[in-house]
Design an enzyme around this catalytic site. Structure first.
Site, PDB file in Angstrom:
ATOM      1  N   CYS A  84      12.972 -45.698  40.689  1.00  0.00           N
ATOM      2  CA  CYS A  84      13.869 -44.676  41.231  1.00  0.00           C
ATOM      3  C   CYS A  84      13.912 -44.664  42.755  1.00  0.00           C
ATOM      4  O   CYS A  84      14.991 -44.689  43.359  1.00  0.00           O
ATOM      5  CB  CYS A  84      13.520 -43.297  40.687  1.00  0.00           C
ATOM      6  SG  CYS A  84      11.891 -42.666  41.167  1.00  0.00           S
ATOM      7  N   HIS A 136      10.114 -38.152  40.511  1.00  0.00           N
ATOM      8  CA  HIS A 136      11.297 -38.933  40.119  1.00  0.00           C
ATOM      9  C   HIS A 136      12.489 -38.447  40.934  1.00  0.00           C
ATOM     10  O   HIS A 136      12.522 -37.294  41.371  1.00  0.00           O
ATOM     11  CB  HIS A 136      11.578 -38.779  38.621  1.00  0.00           C
ATOM     12  CG  HIS A 136      12.687 -39.648  38.136  1.00  0.00           C
ATOM     13  ND1 HIS A 136      12.626 -41.027  38.162  1.00  0.00           N
ATOM     14  CD2 HIS A 136      13.919 -39.345  37.644  1.00  0.00           C
ATOM     15  CE1 HIS A 136      13.756 -41.516  37.682  1.00  0.00           C
ATOM     16  NE2 HIS A 136      14.562 -40.515  37.363  1.00  0.00           N
ATOM     17  N   HIS A 148      20.199 -42.883  38.382  1.00  0.00           N
ATOM     18  CA  HIS A 148      18.778 -43.083  38.635  1.00  0.00           C
ATOM     19  C   HIS A 148      18.260 -44.289  37.870  1.00  0.00           C
ATOM     20  O   HIS A 148      18.961 -44.851  37.025  1.00  0.00           O
ATOM     21  CB  HIS A 148      17.988 -41.823  38.275  1.00  0.00           C
ATOM     22  CG  HIS A 148      18.046 -41.463  36.831  1.00  0.00           C
ATOM     23  ND1 HIS A 148      16.925 -41.249  36.070  1.00  0.00           N
ATOM     24  CD2 HIS A 148      19.088 -41.274  35.984  1.00  0.00           C
ATOM     25  CE1 HIS A 148      17.275 -40.922  34.827  1.00  0.00           C
ATOM     26  NE2 HIS A 148      18.582 -40.945  34.766  1.00  0.00           N
TER      27      HIS A 148
END
Length: 180
Positions: A84, A136, A148
């Protein structure tokens, strides 16, 4: 066969470009209130910001060009795979020539907080997916969607902020845009 700037076939590039234009027109964020974001004062060197507001749309377009790129923990380029923060750092460097840290918490610390209600395409969204803050992240596209590189299913993809999984783990948003 001719390829687009991101190595996509012309028909796929046209579809992604059309999607980005349509998504950019609808900037209504989800109605999810996030928890407070870390650091309300800029770091010593100031907040990281793209050179201009035009770069935010480029960030989204570049991210769309990376759809289906494989996941790799610690991955920092599409050929090897992306995680990510590696995806976000890679895109920002390609678009602006400037570097961000290669971890979500470091990127959150260097970027300016933005209210969830003020999200715009190109802003960054952060989640607690590992039991720790800012573990994240993704790039907001508009219309409640973000791009993502999740470890599950192993490819860069689009998800919704109001999905049960992500809405329960939403930590906050940060912007790459310069202050007005």
């Amino acid at each position: 066969m001719a390829r687009s700037p991101f190595g996509l076939r012309p028909e796929r590039w046209a579809a992604l470009l059309l999607t980005a234009v349509l998504v950019g027109c609808s900037q209504t964020p989800p109605r999810q209130a996030g928890t407070p974001v870390p650091r309300t004062a800029p770091p010593a060197g100031g907040w990281f910001a793209l050179p201009s507001h035009d770069h935010a749309q480029e960030v989204v377009l570049y991210a769309l060009g990376l759809l289906d790129t494989g996941y790799r923990f610690g991955g920092k380029n599409p050929e090897a795979g992306l995680d990510c923060s590696g995806m976000v750092s890679y895109i920002v460097e390609q678009v602006s020539g400037r570097k961000l840290p290669y971890n979500a918490a470091g990127i959150a610390e260097r970027t300016r907080p933005v209210a969830t209600q003020a999200l715009r395409p190109g802003d960054l969204v952060f989640f607690n997916t590992l039991g720790r803050a800012y573990s994240h992240m993704g790039i907001y596209m508009g219309d409640g969607k973000f791009i993502h590189a999740p470890s599950s299913k192993g490819k860069v993809r689009v998800d919704r902020l109001d999905s049960r999984y992500f809405s329960e783990r939403f930590e906050g948003a940060r912007t790459l845009l310069p202050e007005v």
